[in-house]
Write a protein that holds these residues in place. Structure first.
Motif, mmCIF file in Angstrom:
data_model
loop_
_atom_site.group_PDB
_atom_site.id
_atom_site.type_symbol
_atom_site.label_atom_id
_atom_site.label_comp_id
_atom_site.label_asym_id
_atom_site.label_seq_id
_atom_site.Cartn_x
_atom_site.Cartn_y
_atom_site.Cartn_z
ATOM 1 N N VAL A 198 -0.594 12.999 -3.942
ATOM 2 C CA VAL A 198 -0.078 12.342 -2.744
ATOM 3 C C VAL A 198 -0.249 13.276 -1.556
ATOM 4 O O VAL A 198 0.146 14.450 -1.616
ATOM 5 C CB VAL A 198 1.415 11.971 -2.893
ATOM 6 C CG1 VAL A 198 1.952 11.401 -1.583
ATOM 7 C CG2 VAL A 198 1.614 10.977 -4.016
ATOM 8 N N ARG A 199 -0.852 12.768 -0.505
ATOM 9 C CA ARG A 199 -0.937 13.498 0.756
ATOM 10 C C ARG A 199 -0.070 12.762 1.764
ATOM 11 O O ARG A 199 -0.173 11.545 1.917
ATOM 12 C CB ARG A 199 -2.382 13.550 1.263
ATOM 13 C CG ARG A 199 -3.325 14.318 0.377
ATOM 14 C CD ARG A 199 -3.113 15.801 0.469
ATOM 15 N NE ARG A 199 -3.363 16.308 1.810
ATOM 16 C CZ ARG A 199 -3.203 17.585 2.157
ATOM 17 N NH1 ARG A 199 -2.753 18.470 1.287
ATOM 18 N NH2 ARG A 199 -3.482 17.981 3.394
ATOM 19 N N LYS A 200 0.810 13.503 2.442
ATOM 20 C CA LYS A 200 1.744 12.897 3.388
ATOM 21 C C LYS A 200 1.305 13.177 4.814
ATOM 22 O O LYS A 200 0.997 14.310 5.169
ATOM 23 C CB LYS A 200 3.151 13.442 3.153
ATOM 24 C CG LYS A 200 4.233 12.736 3.963
ATOM 25 C CD LYS A 200 5.608 13.262 3.573
ATOM 26 C CE LYS A 200 6.708 12.471 4.253
ATOM 27 N NZ LYS A 200 6.654 12.586 5.721
ATOM 28 N N VAL A 201 1.252 12.128 5.615
ATOM 29 C CA VAL A 201 0.928 12.256 7.036
ATOM 30 C C VAL A 201 2.184 11.906 7.819
ATOM 31 O O VAL A 201 2.615 10.757 7.820
ATOM 32 C CB VAL A 201 -0.227 11.316 7.440
ATOM 33 C CG1 VAL A 201 -0.545 11.486 8.923
ATOM 34 C CG2 VAL A 201 -1.465 11.589 6.592
ATOM 35 N N ASP A 202 2.789 12.899 8.452
ATOM 36 C CA ASP A 202 4.027 12.695 9.208
ATOM 37 C C ASP A 202 3.749 13.019 10.669
ATOM 38 O O ASP A 202 3.754 14.184 11.077
ATOM 39 C CB ASP A 202 5.138 13.585 8.658
ATOM 40 C CG ASP A 202 6.501 13.230 9.231
ATOM 41 O OD1 ASP A 202 6.554 12.735 10.375
ATOM 42 O OD2 ASP A 202 7.508 13.440 8.536
ATOM 43 N N PHE A 259 1.895 7.426 4.784
ATOM 44 C CA PHE A 259 2.321 7.529 6.180
ATOM 45 C C PHE A 259 3.817 7.267 6.331
ATOM 46 O O PHE A 259 4.350 7.415 7.429
ATOM 47 C CB PHE A 259 1.551 6.527 7.047
ATOM 48 C CG PHE A 259 0.165 6.975 7.411
ATOM 49 C CD1 PHE A 259 -0.068 7.686 8.582
ATOM 50 C CD2 PHE A 259 -0.912 6.688 6.595
ATOM 51 C CE1 PHE A 259 -1.350 8.101 8.928
ATOM 52 C CE2 PHE A 259 -2.193 7.096 6.923
ATOM 53 C CZ PHE A 259 -2.411 7.807 8.091
ATOM 54 N N ALA A 260 4.477 6.836 5.273
ATOM 55 C CA ALA A 260 5.908 6.539 5.357
ATOM 56 C C ALA A 260 6.704 7.843 5.449
ATOM 57 O O ALA A 260 6.378 8.822 4.776
ATOM 58 C CB ALA A 260 6.353 5.742 4.130
ATOM 59 N N PRO A 261 7.765 7.881 6.255
ATOM 60 C CA PRO A 261 8.553 9.102 6.421
ATOM 61 C C PRO A 261 9.521 9.325 5.262
ATOM 62 O O PRO A 261 10.749 9.317 5.422
ATOM 63 C CB PRO A 261 9.304 8.836 7.737
ATOM 64 C CG PRO A 261 9.473 7.355 7.764
ATOM 65 C CD PRO A 261 8.221 6.790 7.151
ATOM 66 N N VAL A 262 8.964 9.522 4.078
ATOM 67 C CA VAL A 262 9.771 9.727 2.881
ATOM 68 C C VAL A 262 8.943 10.499 1.870
ATOM 69 O O VAL A 262 7.705 10.378 1.842
ATOM 70 C CB VAL A 262 10.217 8.365 2.286
ATOM 71 C CG1 VAL A 262 9.013 7.535 1.852
ATOM 72 C CG2 VAL A 262 11.182 8.561 1.135
ATOM 73 N N VAL A 263 9.611 11.321 1.068
ATOM 74 C CA VAL A 263 8.933 12.063 0.001
ATOM 75 C C VAL A 263 8.864 11.174 -1.227
ATOM 76 O O VAL A 263 9.890 10.734 -1.745
ATOM 77 C CB VAL A 263 9.677 13.372 -0.328
ATOM 78 C CG1 VAL A 263 9.006 14.085 -1.501
ATOM 79 C CG2 VAL A 263 9.725 14.280 0.891
ATOM 80 N N LEU A 264 7.664 10.897 -1.692
ATOM 81 C CA LEU A 264 7.473 10.005 -2.838
ATOM 82 C C LEU A 264 7.531 10.785 -4.150
ATOM 83 O O LEU A 264 7.013 11.897 -4.245
ATOM 84 C CB LEU A 264 6.124 9.293 -2.724
ATOM 85 C CG LEU A 264 5.944 8.396 -1.503
ATOM 86 C CD1 LEU A 264 4.529 7.851 -1.449
ATOM 87 C CD2 LEU A 264 6.957 7.258 -1.512
#
Length: 239
Positions: free
Chosen positions: A205-209, A192-197
């Motif tokens: 990794v799934r990103k929730v923005d 959930f962090a606003p950064v590309v890991l």
């Protein structure tokens, strides 16, 4: 249709994993079909047509049939799909017949809300740990969970056998915590962090923005309010 708690429902029986890799768009829609089937089961429905299931999921019936073809399931013409069987089939394809134990890193408002969400368990996910670095938060309780210190992350992950991690932390510490999670053997991360890991190839990794989603909504809302706006055009000003 209304849903109800289905945590007492038996886990899906083993079904062969699809031989073909499921495309991302179809994979995302499978989760919609599963939710619709879950509601049908709660209502005691035994069979459903492709048109009815597609309508409940908000997609076109031809798209639904194509998506289900990746599972080898076509239903029976004139009869439709066996709801219980299709529910088990999709659940197994999504890996929900396995034990998924989730650790949440970050016990702020978002982390606490996620930890308290009862829908996880009914869908096959058990939240087993919650972490934070704030001494004022460590030791507090969220439901039945006691917040552990982030310094103990590796030890608690081993003890709880967590195999999925949710990162609900500031961007400034997300990569460091992600590295520790990966080093602990966890290869499935929801960020959930606003950064590309940056992660190894074997880590998913799934990103929730949410800000991005709101921006997309704003675009569509603007288009609905001002259909005369052409893509790429700038606002005209009076001379």
């Amino acid at each position: 249709m209304t849903s109800q708690d289905t945590s007492s429902r038996p886990r899906p029986e083993p079904v062969p994993v699809p031989a073909r890799e499921i495309p991302p768009a179809s994979l995302a829609r499978l989760t919609l079909y599963l939710r619709a089937l879950n509601n049908l089961l709660a209502d005691g429905v035994e069979r459903v047509s492709s048109e009815e299931l597609a309508g409940a999921a908000g997609v076109n019936s031809s798209i639904l049939r194509k998506d289900l073809s990746y599972l080898g399931s076509y239903g029976t013409r004139g009869v439709g799909y066996d709801v219980q069987y299709l529910y088990r089939q999709i659940s197994a394809a999504l890996g929900l017949n396995q034990d998924w134990r989730v650790a949440i890193v970050g016990a702020g408002n978002l982390g606490r809300a996620l930890a308290g969400y009862t829908g996880f368990e009914s869908r096959g996910f058990e939240v087993v740990a919650l972490f934070d670095a704030d001494q004022m938060v460590v030791g507090s309780e969220v439901g039945w969970l006691r917040v552990s210190h982030a310094n103990d992350l590796e030890a608690v992950i081993r003890r709880t056998r967590a195999n999925m991690v949710v990162l609900a932390v500031p961007a400034s510490v997300a990569q460091e915590l992600c590295d520790r999670v990966v080093a602990s053997g966890v290869s499935s991360i929801l960020n959930f962090a606003p950064v590309v890991l940056q992660v190894p190839d074997n880590v998913q990794v799934r990103k929730v923005d949410m800000a991005t989603e709101l921006q997309i909504l704003a675009y569509h809302a603007q288009r609905a309010q001002h259909p005369e706006i052409e893509p790429g055009s700038s606002a005209r000003t009076a001379n």
